[in-house]
Scaffold this active site. Sequence first.
Site, short mmCIF file in Angstrom:
data_model
loop_
_atom_site.label_atom_id
_atom_site.label_comp_id
_atom_site.label_asym_id
_atom_site.label_seq_id
_atom_site.Cartn_x
_atom_site.Cartn_y
_atom_site.Cartn_z
N GLU A 1 0.57 5.36 0.68
CA GLU A 1 0.41 5.82 -0.62
C GLU A 1 0.97 5.27 -1.83
O GLU A 1 0.37 5.05 -2.86
CB GLU A 1 0.61 7.42 -1.06
CG GLU A 1 2.04 7.92 -0.96
CD GLU A 1 2.57 7.93 0.19
OE1 GLU A 1 3.53 8.67 0.49
OE2 GLU A 1 2.24 7.47 1.51
N HIS B 1 4.80 4.68 4.26
CA HIS B 1 4.12 5.27 3.16
C HIS B 1 2.74 4.42 2.66
O HIS B 1 3.18 3.54 1.79
CB HIS B 1 5.15 5.53 1.91
CG HIS B 1 6.03 6.79 2.22
ND1 HIS B 1 5.82 7.96 1.90
CD2 HIS B 1 7.36 6.52 2.80
CE1 HIS B 1 7.15 8.61 2.38
NE2 HIS B 1 7.84 7.80 2.78
N CYS C 1 5.11 9.53 7.48
CA CYS C 1 6.42 9.69 7.53
C CYS C 1 7.05 11.13 8.22
O CYS C 1 6.65 11.05 9.40
CB CYS C 1 6.92 9.43 5.98
SG CYS C 1 8.90 8.96 6.17
#
Length: 517
Positions: A175, A173, A86
């Site tokens: 994660e 993202h 990002c």
Amino acid sequence: MTKNIHDQRILILDFGSQYTQLVARRIREIGVYCELWSWDVEEADIREFNPDGIILSGGPESVTEENSPRAPQYVFDSGVPVFGICYGMQTMAEQLGGKVATSTEREFGYAAVQVTGESALFADLETTQDVWMSHGDKVVEIPADFTKIAETDTCPYAAMANEEKKYYGVQFHPEVTHTKNGLKMLENFVLNACGCEGLWTSASIIEDAVARIKEQVGDDEVILGLSGGVDSSVVAMLAHRAIGDKLTCVFVDNGLLRLNEGEQVMEMFGDQFGLNIIKVDAEDRFLDALEGEAEPEAKRKIIGHVFVDIFDEESKKLKNAKWLAQGTIYPDVIESAASKTGKAHVIKSHHNVGGLPDDMEMGLVEPLRELFKDEVRKIGLELGLPYNMLYRHPFPGPGLGVRVLGEVKKEYCDLLRRADAIFIEELHAADLYHKVSQAFTVFLPVRSVGVMGDGRKYDWVVSLRAVETIDFMTAHWAHLPYDFLGKVSNRIINEVNGISRVVYDISGKPPATIEWE
């Protein structure tokens, strides 16, 4: 020769994203050690850390602003793979000759990403990926030596790569669990691009921690404040495995614990695991100190001070104790370091984050200071601690001292203990306990009229509280079944003499906090 579990390591530079600690936890899940440092780290520190790869996190700033954070130039001079997430992708693009622009519309939520080129980052993945976006700016021109490897309808460069240098950037993202194959993408970077192996396992962490404790304390004795909570319990098991009877645990029963908790701690750690434990029955001392005090912060300070005084007294009786073991975990270290220095990379410095007196003249043993809470629980299981203890809901340090609203009295604590035990017992029986993030009972110092048989009674009120949350920063009240709540209420009113009314707290966070005080 056994490899050192710290030899292979990833450095994560934090640009302020709410998800940054989650990135670190995912890397640890993959089985690789990593540390989380502030974005403005010195070049010399990176050189000394010598990472196998660097991840640039997301963040709330805009690359288009003049003084927004940038990655240290050494990140791109170090010769190791780099992964920008990002904001991390945006600053990578801008610093390496690309262009970033503020988008007219913010992209937030699920998106379908089309993989447009061959890339090691997307190895063994489908050409369409469901991902989680959260950004305002976007890359509008990638650096000259990069190629586009993914796009969406609104984001022309959803991912970019320089395969030769092993530089990767993604606008989403990976994660978060919302990105379906995000963990696989991180694995492709960490294991394939960076060449790391899965050395960071529960068994290897235990072996390393035990060896380090032995090396650190030698033949000296160690003292530990055992609360029965997850962190101190795991430290106790690690230290006992390392030094056996040279460890002495001090368990302070302050009269503010859950029903039968003191007996359970002594039975488990003393009788079952054979640890040396000094039990201090200090209920009267704590309640006397709390008498007349109704203000929450003042109550917390009183409880903390009395605990420190008792622990100090007990430690002085142990003439040969040279070391104090603590359950400091990695988020404590990050938070404490950031509050002191504004930077998060002081994992090596042994500062006391536990609130015990600085004049105790003992060295600190902190075997969990590199670990996240989920890692602590996993090694607890490996050490033989029971699942229900390790995955029990959070319990505040001051205990019932902040779940009895206003002044704390023995009568109130006794009523609350019994009511709370019924609530928790019924949650387990209905298979709801592990479906909510936290559940507990609060004692309200107000009386309410009730009817019992042919008579009226004028007794106390308790509130049930149950929430669902991912990070405890925000929370929703749990929509427990009405029949279940009715059963809990009936049991409490019928079985706990002194309680006439049960209410259910339906406040979210924000605006309310999870605990009442």
